[in-house]
Design a protein around this motif. Structure first.
Motif, short mmCIF file in Angstrom:
data_model
loop_
_atom_site.label_atom_id
_atom_site.label_comp_id
_atom_site.label_asym_id
_atom_site.label_seq_id
_atom_site.Cartn_x
_atom_site.Cartn_y
_atom_site.Cartn_z
N UNK A 8 14.64 17.69 -34.61
CA UNK A 8 14.16 16.76 -35.18
C UNK A 8 14.31 15.33 -34.50
N UNK A 9 15.50 15.20 -33.87
CA UNK A 9 15.35 14.11 -32.95
C UNK A 9 14.47 13.96 -31.79
N UNK A 10 14.09 15.15 -31.12
CA UNK A 10 13.08 15.24 -30.11
C UNK A 10 11.87 14.89 -30.90
N UNK A 11 11.30 15.49 -32.00
CA UNK A 11 10.01 15.05 -32.65
C UNK A 11 10.04 13.52 -32.91
N UNK A 12 10.91 12.88 -33.31
CA UNK A 12 11.10 11.60 -33.59
C UNK A 12 10.87 10.80 -32.05
N UNK A 13 11.42 10.83 -31.14
CA UNK A 13 11.36 10.41 -29.95
C UNK A 13 9.74 10.64 -29.53
N UNK A 14 9.57 12.14 -29.36
CA UNK A 14 7.92 12.09 -28.93
C UNK A 14 6.97 11.32 -29.66
N UNK A 15 7.11 11.06 -31.10
CA UNK A 15 6.37 10.39 -32.03
C UNK A 15 6.43 8.73 -31.55
N UNK A 16 7.58 8.46 -31.35
CA UNK A 16 7.69 6.98 -30.57
C UNK A 16 7.04 6.76 -29.41
N UNK A 17 7.04 7.66 -28.51
CA UNK A 17 6.42 7.65 -27.35
C UNK A 17 5.00 7.60 -27.70
N UNK A 18 4.60 8.67 -28.27
CA UNK A 18 3.00 8.81 -28.37
C UNK A 18 2.25 7.51 -29.08
N UNK A 19 2.85 7.09 -29.76
CA UNK A 19 2.57 5.49 -30.49
C UNK A 19 2.50 4.51 -29.27
N UNK A 20 3.73 4.30 -28.47
CA UNK A 20 3.56 3.20 -27.29
C UNK A 20 2.58 3.61 -26.33
N UNK A 21 2.40 4.92 -26.05
CA UNK A 21 1.33 4.98 -25.11
C UNK A 21 -0.36 4.97 -25.78
N UNK A 22 -0.41 5.24 -26.93
CA UNK A 22 -1.55 4.76 -27.83
C UNK A 22 -1.94 3.21 -27.60
N UNK A 23 -0.82 2.46 -27.72
CA UNK A 23 -0.89 1.19 -27.81
C UNK A 23 -1.39 0.71 -26.55
N UNK A 24 -0.63 1.07 -25.46
CA UNK A 24 -1.18 0.59 -23.86
C UNK A 24 -2.49 1.09 -23.61
N UNK A 25 -3.01 2.16 -24.05
CA UNK A 25 -4.53 2.36 -23.83
C UNK A 25 -5.36 1.58 -24.50
N UNK A 26 -5.17 1.02 -25.91
CA UNK A 26 -5.86 0.42 -26.69
C UNK A 26 -6.05 -1.30 -26.26
N UNK A 27 -4.76 -1.42 -25.53
CA UNK A 27 -4.50 -2.81 -25.10
C UNK A 27 -5.34 -3.25 -23.64
N UNK A 28 -5.24 -2.06 -22.92
CA UNK A 28 -5.75 -2.30 -21.55
C UNK A 28 -6.91 -1.12 -21.12
N UNK A 29 -7.83 -0.91 -21.93
CA UNK A 29 -8.73 0.20 -21.57
C UNK A 29 -9.42 0.01 -20.26
N UNK A 30 -9.99 -1.31 -20.29
CA UNK A 30 -11.01 -1.58 -19.14
C UNK A 30 -10.23 -1.70 -17.77
N UNK A 31 -8.82 -2.14 -17.94
CA UNK A 31 -8.11 -2.18 -16.43
C UNK A 31 -7.90 -0.92 -16.21
N UNK A 32 -7.53 0.05 -17.06
CA UNK A 32 -7.15 1.61 -16.92
C UNK A 32 -8.40 2.22 -16.19
N UNK A 33 -9.56 2.10 -16.76
CA UNK A 33 -10.65 2.64 -16.22
C UNK A 33 -11.04 2.19 -14.90
N UNK A 34 -10.99 0.77 -14.56
CA UNK A 34 -11.15 0.04 -13.37
C UNK A 34 -10.32 0.53 -12.06
#
Length: 505
Positions: free
Chosen positions: A359-385
């Motif tokens: 359960x600690x592992x699932x919680x940690x993975x969920x937090x990380x997934x949310x962070x990575x999702x946020x990065x992609x939505x904040x900087x998509x053009x820069x990532x693609x470029x």
């Protein structure tokens, strides 16, 4: 002497001794050697997960960065044709990663279970047989790469166009010849975590990435060697990691596990167990490769009917696939990090610690997934470029595809950690089924069905658009399925804890 005699006997072994004959955890000369392992059953679970997860996550990012680094340098030096060549090669590269994880994760899972049971010699036999299997498979891959018919068939399967084929052929052949470095450097690296040295495991991987990046810049940008230079840089980096991993198990003093030549002698039962335990990891990566083969075929088919075009569609979705893989790797890192903790405590019958670790592992993975999702939505053009895509229409198409495909990323960690749990606790069949749901059982049918259905239901989308809607839908279905398996497992653990049933593995 007892351990030496036992090592020559038929497997399975059943000794509570290390390779010198000293009882596990009772070596008066080197007590720290055993404490590195035994603390997995006594120390604070959140602290252990943090200690293991940070280097494991960084290690997975480092490992995935090989393909990203290749793509960035090829995209900057060669444009869309370089990216297209990397996209065509990607499914086959994923197969190589799948083989490495089949051998490495399977051997490591077995070693962790055996250490939890107090059977150090068996754990070292697992390490030795993992090395043996890595060498054998690497030789077979090199022989296959030397046959142009086999290599051309793989490129055809990966939907290489006439323009892209020669570049992809050169890249793949070089990487195939150096596969032994990836197989050992990545697969055997997992044992370093189980030996209680997660930071050392990260360093061995980081060495390879730094070397590969330096040589990519030198070969591709400065010398203009193109795809051949990128492939050479990749295997030089992997070779550096391989040397660092072998150095740890052969020359480093006071490590819980050592690599002995005598334990590399093949034992069919051990090899079979390694393959069975590692098959879930293999299924995840092999499923990803199959999906990539299917997507490349459909990209060429529907891209030719779109203003984007077949080659640009390959380049664009190739970027999406690499970014998607890169964002998922931290979640896989959490699953990899808790694997030795789950295996050790399950083997030691510390069921409450097994449950908390999950359960600690699932919680940690969920937090990380949310962070990575946020990065992609904040900087998509820069990532693609960063990958060299600059055409305005193609940038917009790639950004939209990226956001849609990663829609379920915040909760995908539950599925990844959940399926890995069953591998770590010696239940490979359940792990395989769950691994296949996300990559094969749900996704592949959706990839074929949605391009035929979605444009009729929502006319603003084309068949090409429909391809990237398949991933979030498949993610949702696989997460739901994993939740059912985990609910049933929680009841089984309660019975195991009360002594009503026995662990079969």
């Amino acid at each position: 002497m007892a351990a030496s005699a036992a090592a020559k006997a038929k497997l399975p072994l059943n000794l509570n001794e290390d390779s010198t004959g000293a009882p596990l955890g009772k070596d008066p000369k080197n007590p720290a050697r055993d404490n590195k392992v035994s603390r997995m059953g006594t120390a604070s679970i959140p602290l252990l997960i943090t200690e293991f997860a940070i280097p494991a996550i960084l290690g997975m990012i480092v490992n995935g960065a090989y393909n990203v680094v290749d793509s960035i340098f090829l995209g900057q030096a060669m444009g869309e044709i370089g990216l297209s060549a990397a996209t065509v090669a990607n499914p086959i590269m994923i197969v190589f990663m799948a083989i490495s994880m089949l051998i490495g994760n399977g051997g490591n899972a077995l070693a962790a279970l055996r250490l939890g049971e107090g059977r150090r010699v068996d754990a070292e036999v697992s390490l030795g047989n993992t090395m043996f299997l890595s060498i054998v498979v690497s030789v077979l891959v090199a022989l296959a790469a030397a046959n142009p018919v086999i290599l051309d068939s793989l490129l055809t399967l990966s939907s290489a166009t006439d323009d892209v084929r020669p570049y992809a052929h050169v890249f793949l052949q070089i990487v195939c010849f150096g596969f032994i470095f990836q197989c050992i450097g990545m697969g055997v690296n997992n044992f370093i975590r189980t030996a209680g040295a997660p930071n050392r495991a990260l360093v061995t991987m980081l060495i390879g990435l730094v070397v590969a990046t330096i040589f990519n810049y030198l070969f591709v940008i400065q010398l203009g060697w193109g795809v051949a230079g990128s492939a050479l840089a990749t295997i030089i980096g992997q070779a550096s990691s391989c040397v660092a991993v072998l150095w740890y198990f052969i020359f480093t003093k006071n490590v819980p596990l050592k690599l002995h030549l005598r334990y590399m002698a093949p034992h069919l039962k051990v090899l079979g167990t390694i393959v069975s335990l590692g098959f879930a990891s293999f299924a995840v990566q092999a499923g990803m490769a199959i999906v990539n083969f299917v997507i490349n075929h459909l990209l060429v088919q529907y891209g030719a009917l779109s203003p984007v075009g077949a080659d640009d569609a390959l380049a664009s979705i190739g970027v999406v696939q690499r970014v998607a893989m890169f964002t998922v790797l931290p979640l896989v890192g959490v699953a990899v990090a808790i694997q030795p903790l789950l295996g050790f405590n399950y083997g030691a019958k510390l069921i409450d610690r097994v449950r908390k670790t999950l359960w600690y592992g699932i919680a940690g993975a969920t937090v990380l997934g949310t962070v990575m999702w946020g990065i992609v939505h904040l900087f998509p053009e820069a990532i693609v470029g960063a990958f060299g895509i600059t055409h305005e229409g193609l940038v917009d198409f790639t950004v939209f595809a990226l956001k849609v495909q990663l829609f379920m990323l915040p909760i995908v960690g539950f599925q990844i950690v959940g399926s890995n749990y069953f591998q770590a606790t010696g239940q490979p069949l359940k792990s395989i089924i769950l691994s296949l749901t996300r990559q094969i059982i749900f996704l592949v049918p959706l990839l074929f069905a949605l391009p035929e259905v979605l444009p009729h239901v929502m006319s603003q989308f084309t068949g090409l658009d429909a391809l990237y809607f398949a991933t979030p839908l498949a993610d949702f279905l696989s997460i739901f399925t994993t939740a059912i398996f985990i609910a049933v497992e929680m009841r089984r653990l309660k019975k195991l804890e009360r002594g009503e049933i026995k662990a079969k593995f």
